[in-house]
Write a protein that holds these residues in place. Structure first.
Motif, short mmCIF file in Angstrom:
data_model
loop_
_atom_site.label_atom_id
_atom_site.label_comp_id
_atom_site.label_asym_id
_atom_site.label_seq_id
_atom_site.Cartn_x
_atom_site.Cartn_y
_atom_site.Cartn_z
N UNK A 220 0.63 -1.12 0.07
CA UNK A 220 -0.06 -0.01 0.00
C UNK A 220 0.63 1.23 -0.03
N UNK A 221 1.97 1.09 0.66
CA UNK A 221 3.01 2.48 0.97
C UNK A 221 3.49 2.76 -0.40
N UNK A 222 4.05 1.68 -1.09
CA UNK A 222 5.06 2.12 -2.17
C UNK A 222 4.14 1.93 -3.74
N UNK A 223 3.33 1.10 -3.47
CA UNK A 223 2.54 0.98 -5.03
C UNK A 223 2.94 0.67 -6.03
N UNK A 224 4.19 -0.09 -5.94
CA UNK A 224 4.81 -0.61 -6.99
C UNK A 224 5.83 -2.07 -6.54
N UNK A 225 6.20 -2.57 -7.46
CA UNK A 225 7.04 -3.70 -7.03
C UNK A 225 8.44 -3.12 -6.85
N UNK A 226 9.22 -3.38 -5.86
CA UNK A 226 10.59 -2.94 -5.76
C UNK A 226 11.68 -4.34 -5.66
N UNK A 227 12.87 -3.98 -5.54
CA UNK A 227 13.71 -5.16 -5.42
C UNK A 227 13.80 -5.42 -3.82
N UNK A 228 14.00 -6.88 -3.70
CA UNK A 228 13.91 -7.21 -2.27
C UNK A 228 15.32 -7.74 -1.90
N UNK A 229 15.73 -7.36 -0.71
CA UNK A 229 17.13 -8.00 -0.12
C UNK A 229 16.72 -8.62 1.34
N UNK A 230 17.18 -9.58 1.61
CA UNK A 230 17.10 -10.52 2.84
C UNK A 230 18.55 -10.73 3.64
N UNK A 231 18.73 -10.52 4.77
CA UNK A 231 19.61 -11.19 5.84
C UNK A 231 19.47 -12.79 5.35
N UNK A 232 20.56 -13.48 5.39
CA UNK A 232 20.56 -14.85 5.11
C UNK A 232 19.71 -15.58 6.07
N UNK A 233 19.36 -15.14 7.36
CA UNK A 233 18.86 -15.85 8.42
C UNK A 233 17.37 -16.21 8.32
N UNK B 136 17.17 -11.12 -2.87
CA UNK B 136 18.55 -11.36 -3.11
C UNK B 136 18.95 -11.48 -1.52
N UNK B 137 20.12 -12.27 -1.10
CA UNK B 137 20.43 -12.37 0.00
C UNK B 137 21.81 -11.62 0.25
N UNK C 288 14.82 2.29 -5.41
CA UNK C 288 14.06 2.00 -4.18
C UNK C 288 14.04 0.48 -3.86
N UNK C 289 14.21 0.03 -2.46
CA UNK C 289 14.49 -1.28 -2.30
C UNK C 289 13.87 -1.48 -0.94
N UNK C 290 13.36 -2.79 -0.69
CA UNK C 290 13.05 -3.20 0.56
C UNK C 290 13.73 -4.45 1.15
N UNK C 291 14.31 -4.23 2.32
CA UNK C 291 15.31 -5.04 3.18
C UNK C 291 14.66 -5.54 4.17
N UNK C 292 14.86 -6.92 4.59
CA UNK C 292 14.50 -7.54 5.72
C UNK C 292 15.88 -7.90 6.50
#
Length: 188
Positions: free
Chosen positions: A41-54, A73-74, A131-135
């Motif tokens: 809802x906030x970004x309204x578009x598909x962004x690249x995703x990055x995550x910690x390996x855990x 992407x890890x 713009x990117x989302x990171x976990x």
């Protein structure tokens, strides 16, 4: 300039002093579904995703990755702070003591250069070009916030599970746009 949405993982099934790599609890799974809806809802578009390996971060990213039909992407640079202690019981004690200090006081331990680790977190974010989302994790989010604010404390705030902290990559550095929601949660 790229906006970076850094999300703390959902509630883990166990703590840092009980499991080296826990997955999410049932509550954590529900939190990950909710933050996926929030980001959509906030970004309204598909962004690249990055995550910690855990696991807890990879599992937190699953709902958004499924919706956007892409695998994160890890990147180990946004992973958990490395621990020089491998015994689970004393590992939690070490972390609590470490979090009470500052980065300038963080002498290398067990071959780990904590200041270099902090720089790696900040560089991972500052180097993003879109713009990117990171976990990620509690301490990593604080490391990035401290770098953005030139604040030497290890802990600046207490990001809640699945809270979203927003940074902007600017001129090879970071600026803090918005601190995530805080909560009195267990660091895991």
């Amino acid at each position: 300039m790229p906006l970076i949405y850094m999300i703390r993982h959902g509630e883990a099934a166990s703590g840092w002093d009980a499991d080296m790599d826990p997955g999410l609890s049932e509550k954590g799974r529900a939190q990950s579904e909710a933050v996926a809806r929030e980001i959509e809802a906030r970004v309204g578009k598909k962004l690249p995703l990055i995550s910690s390996p855990l696991r807890r971060c990879r599992e937190t990213g699953e709902p958004l990755a499924r919706t956007w039909a892409q695998a994160p992407r890890i990147d180990e640079r946004v992973g958990e702070i490395p621990s020089p202690v491998h015994d689970l019981k004393t590992r939690g004690e070490w972390l609590r003591g470490f979090m009470a200090g500052s980065w300038s006081d963080a002498a290398p331990q067990g071959g780990i250069d904590f200041r270099a680790w902090r720089r790696g977190v900040a560089e991972a974010l500052a180097g993003l070009t879109e713009d990117t989302v990171i976990f990620s994790h509690f301490v990593a989010i604080n490391a990035a916030a401290g770098a953005a604010l030139s604040d030497d404390r290890v802990i600046l705030f207490r990001p809640d599970n699945c809270s979203v902290t927003v940074f902007e990559a600017r001129d090879g550095g970071l600026s803090l746009v918005e601190m995530g929601r805080e909560g009195d949660t267990k660091v895991n």
